[in-house]
Each structure stands twice: as structure tokens, then as C-alpha cells.
Enzyme design. Structure first.
Site, PDB file in Angstrom:
ATOM      1  N   LEU A 138       5.983  10.791  58.464  1.00  0.00           N
ATOM      2  CA  LEU A 138       6.740  11.275  57.312  1.00  0.00           C
ATOM      3  C   LEU A 138       7.773  12.234  57.884  1.00  0.00           C
ATOM      4  O   LEU A 138       7.420  13.129  58.665  1.00  0.00           O
ATOM      5  CB  LEU A 138       5.789  11.980  56.330  1.00  0.00           C
ATOM      6  N   ASP A 139       9.036  12.037  57.537  1.00  0.00           N
ATOM      7  CA  ASP A 139      10.113  12.826  58.128  1.00  0.00           C
ATOM      8  C   ASP A 139       9.855  14.329  58.021  1.00  0.00           C
ATOM      9  O   ASP A 139       9.261  14.796  57.049  1.00  0.00           O
ATOM     10  CB  ASP A 139      11.446  12.526  57.430  1.00  0.00           C
TER      11      ASP A 139
END
Length: 242
Positions: A102-103
Site C-alpha cells: 500500500l503506497d
């Protein structure tokens, strides 16, 4: 009689690395079983001591499955030299690693585990496991935007798969993906002239974020785990899919 399994699978299940990476370590002579350097194809049991680069990696630990609410600013990497990495942030007492990523500027649900096999199955995008996000953008959302996002956007040399998109309010929408392209939602929005202001993943497959606060985690329930095992039951394993 103790169950036997291939050495690369046994190494993967400890969470040390993937099966493919384990094969490379074995080929390079960096793996020993019961003190002896071994080759590819060797089979082991739970009673065998496996060492990589002189470090024993086998340890009888039950499989761990956590739902973690990753805060903004935390990086989904197992490299503990990276500042703000997810491993040091969680500081979990056993070796675990994230399933997918997840960024850093995004928040929300991510799975953490020590079970290499379930990682390999879930990460196979062709298995169409849903991931749901709530996204806010910098300007008013049009019906054209919603339609185009749902029909597919050209990014990274491909067209994104059709997906479910629903407007929540004038600048917020919900999107359900079955792909995992790099920074996919941000790239899709950018193509249409929108900039993502906030992005939260609220669900992966059958597990939802619900009221889990940023920085907190919980174990899967038995029911959740059984459902996931059913969902990935037909997934390809690493050796079959690579």
C-alpha cells in the site's frame, strides 16, 4: 512418520523468502540442512534444522494472520534499513511480512503474515480477489469520470480491467479493484485530470477495516481465515504459476 516437503517450500513457509529466492540460495550453496550443504530437490521434515548463511531459520511458530491498519507515511517494505518501514513500526515479536503493498501516502488495510504459501496464492492477480478503496480527489467528480474509471484507463502500457466505481459525494468515490498495478488508482485519476487527495483501502476479499484504528492490528477470526482459504483454494502456487 514426519511429513516431508521440498526444501524451497519449507524455507518459504518460514517467511524467510519466496520459493524462487530459496532455489537461488540453495544453488549458491548458502543453505544447510542439519549442518550439511544440500542441493535442489532435497526434501525435509519439521525435525530438520535448516540454516541460511549460517543462521538457523526453522522455528515452530504457528501461522500468523493479521489485519493491520497501515497509517499514512509507513512504507510497506521488509527492509528494516528504510525509515518508517512497516516491520519496525509494528515491532511484532515474530517474523512477519506484508501481503502486497500500500503506497506510503495511502492508508488502510493490509495483511501481515508468516505464511509464505498464502502470500503466493493471494498475490496472483488472475485469481480476482477484490480490494475496496475510498478515494477523495481535488475537484468535483463527474458522471463521465465514474464511467471511464469503471470501463478501463490506459496506464503502464495496458488498459485497466473493468471495475466497480461508485460516487459517494462531490469529490469522493468508492472503487473495487481486482488488479494490483503500481499506484493504479492514482495513475487512473491522473489520466483523467484528477489528483488524489486521500486514499484508504477498506477491504481485501472478505476482511474489512471496520473500526480498526490507524496503527492497530488484529488477528483474523477463524471464520475469516476459513473463507480466505476457500477463496484461494483454486489459486496457483508459485511453482505452478512461475
Amino acid at each position: 512418520m514426519a511429513e516431508t516437503k521440498r526444501l524451497n517450500k519449507a524455507i518459504s513457509e518460514t517467511g524467510y523468502c519466496s520459493r524462487r529466492a530459496a532455489d537461488k540460495l540453495i544453488e549458491d550453496g548458502k543453505v544447510k540442512v542439519n549442518g550439511e550443504t544440500v542441493g535442489l530437490g532435497v526434501k525435509v521434515t519439521q525435525n530438520d534444522a535448516i540454516a541460511v548463511n549460517g543462521q538457523i531459520i526453522t522455528k515452530e511458530v504457528e501461522n500468523i494472520y493479521l489485519a493491520f491498519h497501515k497509517p499514512i507515511g509507513i512504507t510497506c517494505t521488509t527492509d528494516t534499513k528504510v525509515r518508517g518501514n512497516i516491520i519496525n513500526y509494528l515491532n511484532y515479536p515474530e517474523r512477519i511480512f506484508p501481503i502486497g503493498r500500500l503506497d506510503k501516502p495511502s492508508e488502510g488495510l493490509i495483511f501481515m503474515t508468516n505464511d509464505g504459501d498464502i502470500v503466493n496464492k493471494i498475490l496472483r492477480s488472475k485469481n480476482n480477489h477484490e480490494k475496496e478503496y475510498i478515494v477523495s480527489v481535488d475537484k468535483k467528480i463527474s458522471e463521465t469520470f465514474i464511467k471511464k474509471m469503471g470501463n478501463g484507463i490506459p496506464i503502464l502500457g495496458t488498459i485497466t480491467d473493468p471495475c466497480k466505481v461508485e460516487k459517494i459525494n462531490h469529490n469522493t468515490f468508492k472503487i473495487i479493484l481486482t488488479q494490483g498495478l503500481n499506484r493504479q488508482i492514482r495513475r487512473m485519476c491522473s489520466y483523467l485530470g484528477y489528483e488524489v487527495q486521500s486514499l484508504k483501502r477498506t477491504r481485501i476479499m472478505n476482511i474489512s477495516l471496520d473500526n480498526l484504528k490507524p496503527g492497530k492490528y488484529r488477528s483474523f477470526t477463524e471464520k475469516e481465515l476459513r473463507t480466505i482459504e476457500q477463496l484461494v483454494g483454486t489459486s496457483s502456487k508459485t511453482e505452478e504459476a512461475s
